[in-house]
Design a protein around this motif. Structure first.
Motif, short mmCIF file in Angstrom:
data_model
loop_
_atom_site.label_atom_id
_atom_site.label_comp_id
_atom_site.label_asym_id
_atom_site.label_seq_id
_atom_site.Cartn_x
_atom_site.Cartn_y
_atom_site.Cartn_z
N PRO A 199 3.83 9.40 7.32
CA PRO A 199 2.44 9.42 7.81
C PRO A 199 2.26 8.83 9.20
CG PRO A 199 2.51 8.76 5.50
CD PRO A 199 3.93 8.82 5.96
N ILE A 200 3.08 7.82 9.56
CA ILE A 200 2.92 7.19 10.88
C ILE A 200 3.14 8.19 12.00
CG2 ILE A 200 5.33 6.45 10.91
CD1 ILE A 200 2.32 4.62 12.48
N PRO A 241 0.83 -1.20 0.00
CA PRO A 241 0.00 0.00 0.00
C PRO A 241 0.87 1.26 0.00
CG PRO A 241 0.04 -0.99 2.18
CD PRO A 241 0.78 -1.93 1.27
N GLU A 242 0.29 2.34 -0.49
CA GLU A 242 1.04 3.59 -0.61
C GLU A 242 1.55 4.07 0.74
OE1 GLU A 242 0.40 8.22 -2.09
OE2 GLU A 242 -1.19 6.73 -2.35
N ARG A 243 0.72 3.93 1.80
CA ARG A 243 1.14 4.40 3.12
C ARG A 243 2.42 3.70 3.58
NH1 ARG A 243 -0.86 6.83 7.84
NH2 ARG A 243 -0.18 5.84 9.79
N ASN A 294 9.12 10.94 -3.01
CA ASN A 294 8.12 11.52 -2.11
C ASN A 294 8.23 11.03 -0.68
OD1 ASN A 294 7.02 12.92 -4.31
ND2 ASN A 294 5.75 11.14 -4.85
N LEU A 295 9.42 10.62 -0.22
CA LEU A 295 9.55 10.12 1.15
C LEU A 295 9.71 11.25 2.16
CD1 LEU A 295 11.87 7.03 0.58
CD2 LEU A 295 9.47 7.02 1.25
N ALA A 296 10.04 12.43 1.69
CA ALA A 296 10.29 13.53 2.63
C ALA A 296 9.07 14.41 2.82
CB ALA A 296 11.45 14.38 2.11
N SER A 324 6.71 4.90 4.57
CA SER A 324 6.97 4.64 5.99
C SER A 324 8.46 4.66 6.30
CB SER A 324 6.40 3.27 6.36
OG SER A 324 7.22 2.24 5.82
N PRO A 325 8.82 4.78 7.57
CA PRO A 325 10.24 4.71 7.95
C PRO A 325 10.87 3.38 7.58
CG PRO A 325 8.95 5.65 9.74
CD PRO A 325 7.97 5.14 8.73
#
Length: 445
Positions: free
Chosen positions: A118-119, A86-88, A442-444, A92-93
């Motif tokens: 997001p977490i 999933p995108e979330r 897009n991780l930041a 994630s870390p």
């Protein structure tokens, strides 16, 4: 909010000793994780939340996840094979750690403003101030290992002493967890390939050729029709996919409510419902088996509807039902055994199953089986079964009885409702494949 400034090295050493003892005594993974988290909190370490996931060599599951919260106890979740990323999770870390080949990641969590992952929005609600994630393999080249995170609500976050203590304890935890995972692995393999009860019997020492016992059981034998035609027409992989779809539909109901699929025989299966030798337990077992038959018929009908929408031919089958005494144990070569049920009753249920072809019906049962149920049955005839001296009265459930029977609902886990614990291992499983090729975007944000 906690305001701890340090932890006791003496108490930390006691936790390490406990982990060593847990590894030596073979404690299960849940006991190791729960005991570790509670003991670490007792040292003065201001842990608010601990999340740990362990990759498992398991035919059905990729990982087992644990989330501990101070004052909230431990929750446990499993991740099944075959689910998409999933995108979330991809933001994630853990994804960040794996895709950048990092072992640790630390982030302070502010009470407001934009978040990197997001977490962190969820952790803010728990007043978390500091977060550390990590990856710990169980050996060079091994795809088994541990991933997790430590979170604190301490005003000053984790001190250097706290970080040092967590790093040391991470290694001790990995050692104890590896031993527990190996123990779980043995149980996983035996129960998945042999079945729950048979697996437990083997684990409990029933491992010698000839070890076993005689039990009474309701028996179910199922078989797919025209499998040779399917194999020749569809090709190897398509046939395997069809066979798995068939087993998912028809066999799954017999692995619940006291039933156990003891073995898969090519394109068929044998299920048993062990019971006592008196009327009441026999009735319970036969009613449970019959309920599973009606559920299996409903599921295969749904499967055939789906196959029709894909322009595929329908799957046909036969089911035999019987009740009697069977021998349950190890047979085979001295160095190659199988655990199964065998004896006259097993041969008889196989013959009953084959009679579905003669009578052009999906289900055939012995009169002995039907006498323990409240269903309406129609008599098909008297049969002399091959290899059986006495003649059998064979019956089939009336259509109206099957239609009006209360069908049991077997719920499946939805793939789109995975928890964080279930998502953790998605990249860990495929880390080697992704290494050097992942383009993280897009991780930041």
């Amino acid at each position: 909010m906690a305001i701890n400034s340090g932890v006791s090295d003496i108490l930390i050493d006691k936790v390490a000793e406990w982990l060593t003892q847990a590894a030596l005594t073979g404690e299960n993974l849940e006991t190791v994780v729960r005991g570790f988290c509670e003991r670490m909190a007792a040292t003065g370490m201001p842990l608010k939340r601990v999340h740990l996931t362990f990759s498992m060599l398991h035919p059905l599951y990729d990982a087992l996840g644990f989330t501990w919260r101070r004052g909230g106890g431990l929750t446990i979740e499993g991740y099944r094979h075959g689910n998409e990323q999933p995108e979330r999770f991809m933001r994630s870390p853990y994804y960040y750690l794996l895709s950048n080949n990092l072992q640790h990641l630390r982030r302070r969590i502010d009470s407001d403003g934009a978040v990197e992952f997001p977490i962190f929005e969820d952790l803010r609600k728990e007043k978390v101030t500091d977060y550390m994630a990590f990856v710990q393999t169980f050996g060079a080249g091994s795809m088994q290992g541990m991933m997790g995170s430590w979170s604190t609500d301490n005003i000053g976050g984790f001190s250097e002493d706290m970080i040092g203590a967590l790093m040391r304890m991470q290694n001790h935890l990995a050692m104890a967890a590896k031993m527990a995972v190996l123990g779980k692995l043995a149980n996983n393999m035996l129960t998945t390939y042999l079945g729950g009860d048979a697996g437990k019997r083997v684990l409990n020492g029933q491992i010698r050729r000839g070890d076993g016992e005689t039990i009474r059981a309701a028996l179910v034998m199922g078989d797919m029709r025209q499998s040779t035609v399917f194999a020749e027409k569809e090709g190897r992989q398509a046939y395997i996919d069809t066979l798995n779809e068939f087993f998912d539909a028809i066999a799954a109901p017999f692995n619940r409510n006291g039933g156990e699929i003891l073995s898969f025989l090519g394109d068929g299966f044998l299920a048993v419902y062990p019971c006592g030798r008196h009327k009441d337990p026999s009735k319970v077992a036969c009613e449970a088996a019959l309920s599973a038959v009606f559920e299996a018929q409903r599921r295969v009908a749904a499967l055939n509807g789906d196959r029709q929408s894909r322009n595929l031919s329908e799957v046909r089958y036969g089911i035999g039902l019987h009740v009697g005494n069977v021998m349950f144990g190890n047979v085979g070569l001295k160095d190659r055994l199988t655990f199964s049920a065998f004896g006259a009753a097993v041969n008889e249920v196989e013959r009953l199953q084959s009679l579905t072809k003669k009578y052009s019906t999906e289900v055939v049962a012995s009169q002995a089986f039907s006498s323990y149920t409240d269903c309406e049955w129609g008599t098909l005839g008297e049969e002399k079964l091959r290899g059986v001296r006495q003649r059998f009265t064979v019956v089939s459930p009336k259509a109206a009885a099957a239609a009006s029977s209360a069908l049991e609902i077997f719920q499946e886990t939805a793939a789109d409702s995975l928890s964080e614990a279930e998502r953790v291992i998605l990249l860990h499983r495929d880390a080697k494949k992704f290494e050097g090729r992942l383009q993280v975007e897009n991780l930041a944000r």
